[in-house]
Structure formats: structure tokens, C-alpha cells
Design an enzyme around this catalytic site. Structure first.
Site, PDB file in Angstrom:
ATOM      1  N   GLU A 155       0.815  -1.221   0.000  1.00  0.00           N
ATOM      2  CA  GLU A 155       0.000   0.000   0.000  1.00  0.00           C
ATOM      3  C   GLU A 155       0.850   1.274   0.000  1.00  0.00           C
ATOM      4  O   GLU A 155       0.690   2.161   0.839  1.00  0.00           O
ATOM      5  CB  GLU A 155      -0.988  -0.036   1.182  1.00  0.00           C
ATOM      6  CG  GLU A 155      -1.906  -1.253   1.078  1.00  0.00           C
ATOM      7  CD  GLU A 155      -2.861  -1.431   2.257  1.00  0.00           C
ATOM      8  OE1 GLU A 155      -2.847  -0.623   3.192  1.00  0.00           O
ATOM      9  OE2 GLU A 155      -3.636  -2.409   2.224  1.00  0.00           O
TER      10      GLU A 155
ATOM     11  N   ASN B 286       2.178  -4.848  -3.261  1.00  0.00           N
ATOM     12  CA  ASN B 286       0.770  -5.219  -3.096  1.00  0.00           C
ATOM     13  C   ASN B 286      -0.032  -3.957  -2.774  1.00  0.00           C
ATOM     14  O   ASN B 286       0.433  -3.090  -2.033  1.00  0.00           O
ATOM     15  CB  ASN B 286       0.707  -6.206  -1.917  1.00  0.00           C
ATOM     16  CG  ASN B 286      -0.624  -6.902  -1.743  1.00  0.00           C
ATOM     17  OD1 ASN B 286      -1.173  -7.444  -2.685  1.00  0.00           O
ATOM     18  ND2 ASN B 286      -1.132  -6.911  -0.511  1.00  0.00           N
TER      19      ASN B 286
ATOM     20  N   HIS C  62     -10.279  -5.945  -2.902  1.00  0.00           N
ATOM     21  CA  HIS C  62     -11.402  -5.745  -1.974  1.00  0.00           C
ATOM     22  C   HIS C  62     -12.486  -5.017  -2.768  1.00  0.00           C
ATOM     23  O   HIS C  62     -12.466  -3.794  -2.894  1.00  0.00           O
ATOM     24  CB  HIS C  62     -10.949  -4.935  -0.751  1.00  0.00           C
ATOM     25  CG  HIS C  62      -9.931  -5.658   0.062  1.00  0.00           C
ATOM     26  ND1 HIS C  62     -10.227  -6.813   0.756  1.00  0.00           N
ATOM     27  CD2 HIS C  62      -8.616  -5.418   0.277  1.00  0.00           C
ATOM     28  CE1 HIS C  62      -9.135  -7.242   1.378  1.00  0.00           C
ATOM     29  NE2 HIS C  62      -8.142  -6.416   1.095  1.00  0.00           N
TER      30      HIS C  62
ATOM     31  N   GLU D 179      -6.168 -10.616  -2.029  1.00  0.00           N
ATOM     32  CA  GLU D 179      -7.047 -10.454  -0.857  1.00  0.00           C
ATOM     33  C   GLU D 179      -8.511 -10.361  -1.294  1.00  0.00           C
ATOM     34  O   GLU D 179      -9.270  -9.521  -0.801  1.00  0.00           O
ATOM     35  CB  GLU D 179      -6.651  -9.189  -0.064  1.00  0.00           C
ATOM     36  CG  GLU D 179      -5.200  -9.168   0.363  1.00  0.00           C
ATOM     37  CD  GLU D 179      -4.797  -7.919   1.158  1.00  0.00           C
ATOM     38  OE1 GLU D 179      -5.689  -7.168   1.610  1.00  0.00           O
ATOM     39  OE2 GLU D 179      -3.581  -7.705   1.309  1.00  0.00           O
TER      40      GLU D 179
ATOM     41  N   ASP E 267     -12.233 -10.182  -1.767  1.00  0.00           N
ATOM     42  CA  ASP E 267     -13.568 -10.281  -1.189  1.00  0.00           C
ATOM     43  C   ASP E 267     -14.459  -9.306  -1.947  1.00  0.00           C
ATOM     44  O   ASP E 267     -13.971  -8.355  -2.557  1.00  0.00           O
ATOM     45  CB  ASP E 267     -13.605 -10.061   0.338  1.00  0.00           C
ATOM     46  CG  ASP E 267     -12.900  -8.811   0.813  1.00  0.00           C
ATOM     47  OD1 ASP E 267     -12.847  -7.807   0.069  1.00  0.00           O
ATOM     48  OD2 ASP E 267     -12.408  -8.817   1.960  1.00  0.00           O
TER      49      ASP E 267
HETATM   50  O1  G2I Z   1      -8.001  -3.942   5.674  1.00  0.00           O
HETATM   51  C1  G2I Z   1      -8.140  -5.063   4.870  1.00  0.00           C
HETATM   52  C2  G2I Z   1      -6.792  -5.521   4.325  1.00  0.00           C
HETATM   53  C3  G2I Z   1      -6.237  -4.493   3.373  1.00  0.00           C
HETATM   54  N1  G2I Z   1      -4.959  -4.922   2.805  1.00  0.00           N
HETATM   55  C4  G2I Z   1      -3.964  -5.326   3.763  1.00  0.00           C
HETATM   56  C5  G2I Z   1      -4.506  -6.326   4.759  1.00  0.00           C
HETATM   57  O2  G2I Z   1      -3.525  -6.657   5.720  1.00  0.00           O
HETATM   58  C6  G2I Z   1      -5.761  -5.809   5.416  1.00  0.00           C
HETATM   59  O3  G2I Z   1      -6.191  -6.830   6.321  1.00  0.00           O
HETATM   60  C7  G2I Z   1      -6.827  -6.370   7.478  1.00  0.00           C
HETATM   61  C8  G2I Z   1      -7.247  -7.561   8.307  1.00  0.00           C
HETATM   62  O4  G2I Z   1      -8.168  -8.322   7.581  1.00  0.00           O
HETATM   63  C9  G2I Z   1      -7.899  -7.088   9.612  1.00  0.00           C
HETATM   64  O5  G2I Z   1      -8.133  -8.218  10.478  1.00  0.00           O
HETATM   65  O6  G2I Z   1      -5.954  -5.573   8.206  1.00  0.00           O
HETATM   66  C10 G2I Z   1      -6.582  -4.989   9.352  1.00  0.00           C
HETATM   67  C11 G2I Z   1      -5.648  -4.017  10.007  1.00  0.00           C
HETATM   68  O7  G2I Z   1      -5.300  -3.000   9.150  1.00  0.00           O
HETATM   69  C12 G2I Z   1      -6.995  -6.094  10.318  1.00  0.00           C
HETATM   70  O8  G2I Z   1      -7.722  -5.528  11.393  1.00  0.00           O
HETATM   71  C13 G2I Z   1      -7.162  -5.688  12.637  1.00  0.00           C
HETATM   72  C14 G2I Z   1      -7.872  -4.736  13.576  1.00  0.00           C
HETATM   73  O9  G2I Z   1      -7.651  -3.404  13.121  1.00  0.00           O
HETATM   74  C15 G2I Z   1      -7.343  -4.899  14.949  1.00  0.00           C
HETATM   75  O10 G2I Z   1      -8.075  -4.082  15.830  1.00  0.00           O
HETATM   76  C16 G2I Z   1      -7.415  -6.374  15.370  1.00  0.00           C
HETATM   77  O11 G2I Z   1      -6.797  -6.538  16.632  1.00  0.00           O
HETATM   78  O12 G2I Z   1      -7.323  -7.019  13.084  1.00  0.00           O
HETATM   79  C17 G2I Z   1      -6.722  -7.241  14.334  1.00  0.00           C
HETATM   80  C18 G2I Z   1      -6.804  -8.729  14.658  1.00  0.00           C
HETATM   81  O13 G2I Z   1      -8.132  -9.173  14.610  1.00  0.00           O
END
Ligand code: G2I
Length: 451
Positions: A153, A194, A230, A258, A260
Site C-alpha cells: 500500500e 501489493n 477488496h 485479498e 472479497d
Molecule cells: O483492511 C483489509 C486488508 C487491506 N490490505 C492489507 C490487509 O492486511 C488488510 O487486512 C486487514 C485484516 O483483515 C484485519 O483483520 O488488516 C486490518 C488491520 O489493518 C486487520 O484488522 C485488525 C484490527 O484493526 C485490529 O483491531 C485487530 O486486533 O485485526 C486485528 C486482529 O483481529
């Protein structure tokens, strides 16, 4: 396809109650036959807490990404103290299930530890910290992570470099430096950049295209481009395939990393049908470009997806509903990958395995080996040719099979009918046997699938 279990495991009720799912071969087998991979993002914690999650993750996908467990903020929450537990769990699961791993992600502005982002480090020190993190993380898993998202990003929506702490302190050179360092840290990994909102041809994807072109021209080691994808139901960019192709023409691989496809809740049949078409469009765009190497979904089921936490009123973005039943999107992906897309909504008795179960029993056991028996029984369905598969939970190794052709890869055993016992009529059953080795303990698999 239906699930059955050996009563001896004590998990019989749980697995027996799990919903039946699609009758095609697993997506991973369909994808492999098409020369691409199919992956998903896994949460380390859910692998141990949710049998159905674990089963789908192992059975349907041949690549995995750690959804969060390999991010810097998770790995090194306080300076110098690495916690590898989640990342190691994902690696172990992947090895046990014969899966490749996408490492996600080394240099990112988000989910970076506070001590790093807010440390006020001068350029030379920040660069040194970046190098150490690349060395430590790639070094730990050297040779075992096929693709790494090295830089994640890096762009803003209008095509400029994102105003992150990396860019503010180091300028755009941090990107080339990260790739050079990553190549040294694990020469066997393919190195990816990415991003999101770069699926169609637009200002952001063009900025990424120009950067990749320039990096290649400068001899910076970059092997692939990850399009996160996404997406929104009904809005798959029409230039997706063209965009994949233009990156491929630069001499890099492309992956959908990724995927969805979200919708406004509640879901209904019409939205799910549109979503299925959209999933199919994405997979077909990848298949149409030879350098597009695979597609990874972001979350096994709607219950695991990040979407509802971030987009109020939206969700239902994955291929499985929150009860872990395959949605029309699952069937559409199976179809795009050359399967029939048949599932349990089909009328019984059409030979696709609905209404058929497989029962695994240990017939006899001695100090190092045992003989197993699997009985396939159809009631309200039938089979014309079958495949039965399971994962040995404790390192058991298959040595011989009869009345079926069986192979083992990692923990996973896959058996197909012999020439004479492929047909199982409604109300009928067939069985096959095998010998295997065990040591320590010999638990039966949680689930045995037949399709
Ligand atoms: O935001 C969607 C994706 C965009 N591209 C990069 C990916 O790495 C990103 O993934 C998401 C995860 O799916 C989420 O699960 O990245 C988020 C963080 O930027 C993740 O969220 C985090 C929450 O912000 C936290 O509060 C939480 O503790 O997930 C953590 C674990 O559940």
C-alpha cells in the site's frame, strides 16, 4: 458432498452436524489442474478453536496468507521482543496441509508497532530498522515462504506516494531498498508489491505500473504485483483483465491477493447471484493471463471477514456464509476453475455425492501399524465415481490401499474408486481398505469427505 467421522474421535457429533458442502473436487484440486493456486487468509487463533474453519482451510485451499500474524505490529509489539507464535502456527498448518504461504507483509504503514511509527527515528536509523526486520522475519522462514509482500500500500488514490512515516522519512527510495534487502534475506522467495484499488486501469494502478517498470529498468529485484481486490458486488472493474495483462507484460507475475466482494446487508438471492458472477469474473480474468499465478480470498467465511468491522452495513463478502456453508460464489469459483459448481441444492440422486457419507474405522491396530476401513453409503443420493479424502491428525503414513487408489501428500490422503466400485446407488454402499503406520497415538480424522 457430505461429512462423516469415526465415532472413536469423540468429535463425531460435531463433524457429523457440519453442513454438507459442494460436490465438486475441492477448489485446490480444480485450481491445480488449471495451473493456478487458490488461497485464503487465515487467523492463527481460529485454526485451533473452530473445527469447521480448520477443515475448509485445509481442504479447499492450497495457498495461505496470515491475515494478521506476520505483520510487524503483531510480530514485534515492543522493540526487540518478537512473538512468532501466530506466524509459526500458520506455517505449521500450511506444512501439514501441503500448502504454500504468501508472507504478508514486511514494510507497511499500517499495523506497524507504535514504537516504530512514533519513534521519530532519523532516516539512517529507520532504514536500519527496516533492514533488520526484513532480515529477521524472512530469515526465520527462509525457503518456506513462496511469495512475500515486501511493500504494501505505497500509493494514495490519486497516484502519488502515500504520505506514510516510511515515505516522509526515507522518500521513495525505501521501496527499492526494501526489495534489494529482501532478495538478500531469502533469495528463494518471489518478491511482491501489493495494493488495493489497483485492480482496474486507473491513476493509482498506473502509478504502480510506472514504479514497477522503473524498478525493473533499474535492476531492482521485484517478481510480482499483488492486486488485493477488496471489491464491491456489481462493480468489478471492466479493465481488470487488461490491467493484469499490462503488469504481466512488464515481466512480473500477478496475483489476486485479498479477494472479497462486499454487498449492502442483508444479503438476498439476487445480490448473492451477482456476487457469484463477480467472483467468477475475477477468477476468469486471472486464468486468461498466463502470468496471473493465483487467487487468494480474504477470510474463510462471512463470519471471519474484516468488512463488517470497517464498512458499516456491508458484509457477506466471502465464499462461505457465516454458518460456513458455501455460497453461490463458491460454486461460481468452482465453475470458473473447471468444476461443475453443483452443490447440495441439486436434486438428490444425480450422482454428485449429495446424500452420501463416508465412515472411517480402525479395523485392527498393532504396535507400529493399523488397518483402516472406509465405507461409503448413499441414502437420498448416489455416486458415479468418487473421491474420499481426510487429513491424518497425528502424522500417520499410508502404506497400502485396496479397492481404491490412494495417495498421501502431507497429512492429506485422497482416495478414488477402483474400476469396479465407482458406482454407489441410492441405498447402496461400497468400502475400501488401507494399511498405515502410526507412532505415539492413532486418532481418527475429524472429518472424512466424499464427493
Ligand atoms: O483492511 C483489509 C486488508 C487491506 N490490505 C492489507 C490487509 O492486511 C488488510 O487486512 C486487514 C485484516 O483483515 C484485519 O483483520 O488488516 C486490518 C488491520 O489493518 C486487520 O484488522 C485488525 C484490527 O484493526 C485490529 O483491531 C485487530 O486486533 O485485526 C486485528 C486482529 O483481529
Amino acid at each position: 458432498m457430505t461429512l462423516a467421522t469415526a465415532a472413536a474421535t469423540g468429535l463425531a457429533a460435531l463433524a457429523g452436524a457440519a453442513p454438507a458442502q459442494a460436490a465438486d473436487a475441492p477448489l485446490r484440486d480444480l485450481a491445480e489442474a488449471k495451473g493456478v493456486y487458490i488461497g485464503n487468509a487465515l487467523a492463527a487463533g481460529k485454526l485451533d478453536g473452530n473445527a469447521r474453519y480448520r477443515q475448509i482451510a485445509g481442504q479447499e485451499f492450497n495457498w495461505v496468507t496470515a491475515e494478521n500474524a506476520m505483520k510487524w505490529g503483531v510480530l514485534e509489539p515492543s522493540r526487540g521482543n518478537y512473538d512468532w507464535s501466530g506466524a509459526d502456527r500458520i506455517m505449521e498448518f500450511a506444512a501439514a496441509n501441503g500448502q504454500q504461504v504468501r508472507g504478508h507483509t514486511l514494510v507497511w504503514h499500517s499495523q506497524a508497532p507504535g514504537w516504530l511509527e512514533n519513534g521519530g527515528f532519523p532516516a539512517a536509523e529507520l532504514r536500519g530498522l527496516m533492514y533488520d526486520h526484513i532480515d529477521t522475519t524472512m530469515g526465520r522462514y527462509q525457503g518456506r515462504i513462496a511469495h512475500w509482500d515486501v511493500v504494501n500500500e505505497a500509493f494514495n488514490e490519486s497516484g502519488g506516494f502515500r504520505d506514510s512515516f516510511w515515505y516522509r522519512t526515507l522518500g521513495e527510495s525505501y521501496i527499492a531498498d526494501a526489495f534489494r534487502r529482501a532478495r538478500q534475506a531469502d533469495p528463494s522467495a518471489d518478491l511482491y508489491i501489493n495494493d488495493y484499488n489497483v485492480e482496474g486501469v486507473n491513476a493509482k494502478s498506473t502509478a504502480m505500473y510506472n514504479l514497477v517498470r522503473d524498478l525493473k529498468a533499474q535492476g531492482v529485484p521485484i517478481d510480482g504485483v499483488g492486486l488485493q481486490a477488496h471489491l464491491i458486488t456489481g462493480q468489478v472493474p471492466s479493465s481488470l483483465q487488461q490491467n493484469i495483462q499490462r503488469f504481466a507484460d512488464l515481466g512480473v507475475d500477478v496475483a489476486i491477493t485479498e479477494l472479497d466482494i462486499r454487498m449492502n446487508l442483508p444479503a438476498d438471492a439476487g445480490k448473492l447471484a451477482q456476487q457469484a458472477r463477480d467472483y467468477r469474473t475475477v477468477v476468469e480474468a486471472c486464468l486468461a493471463v498466463s502470468r496471473c499465478v493465483g487467487v487468494t480470498g480474504w477470510g474463510i467465511s462471512d463470519a471471519d471477514s474484516w468488512v463488517p468491522d470497517v464498512f458499516e452495513g456491508q458484509g457477506a463478502a466471502t465464499m462461505y456464509d457465516s454458518g460456513y456453508n458455501p455460497k453461490p460464489a463458491y460454486d461460481a469459483v468452482a465453475q470458473a476453475l473447471g468444476g461443475t459448481g453443483d452443490d447440495d441444492d441439486d436434486p438428490p440422486g444425480n450422482g454428485d455425492g449429495d446424500g452420501c457419507t463416508a465412515d472411517y474405522t480402525v479395523a485392527s491396530q498393532w504396535n507400529t501399524g493399523f488397518t483402516g476401513n472406509v465405507a461409503i453409503t448413499c441414502s437420498g443420493g448416489s455416486l458415479n465415481g468418487w473421491t474420499v479424502s481426510w487429513d491424518f491428525p497425528a502424522g500417520q503414513r499410508l502404506s497400502q490401499a485396496w479397492n481404491a487408489g490412494c495417495t498421501q501428500s502431507g497429512a492429506r490422503v485422497t482416495c478414488t474408486n477402483a474400476g469396479w466400485n465407482g458406482t454407489v446407488p441410492d441405498g447402496g454402499s461400497v468400502s475400501f481398505g488401507f494399511n498405515a503406520e502410526w507412532s505415539g497415538s492413532n486418532p481418527s480424522p475429524d472429518t472424512v469427505t466424499v464427493s
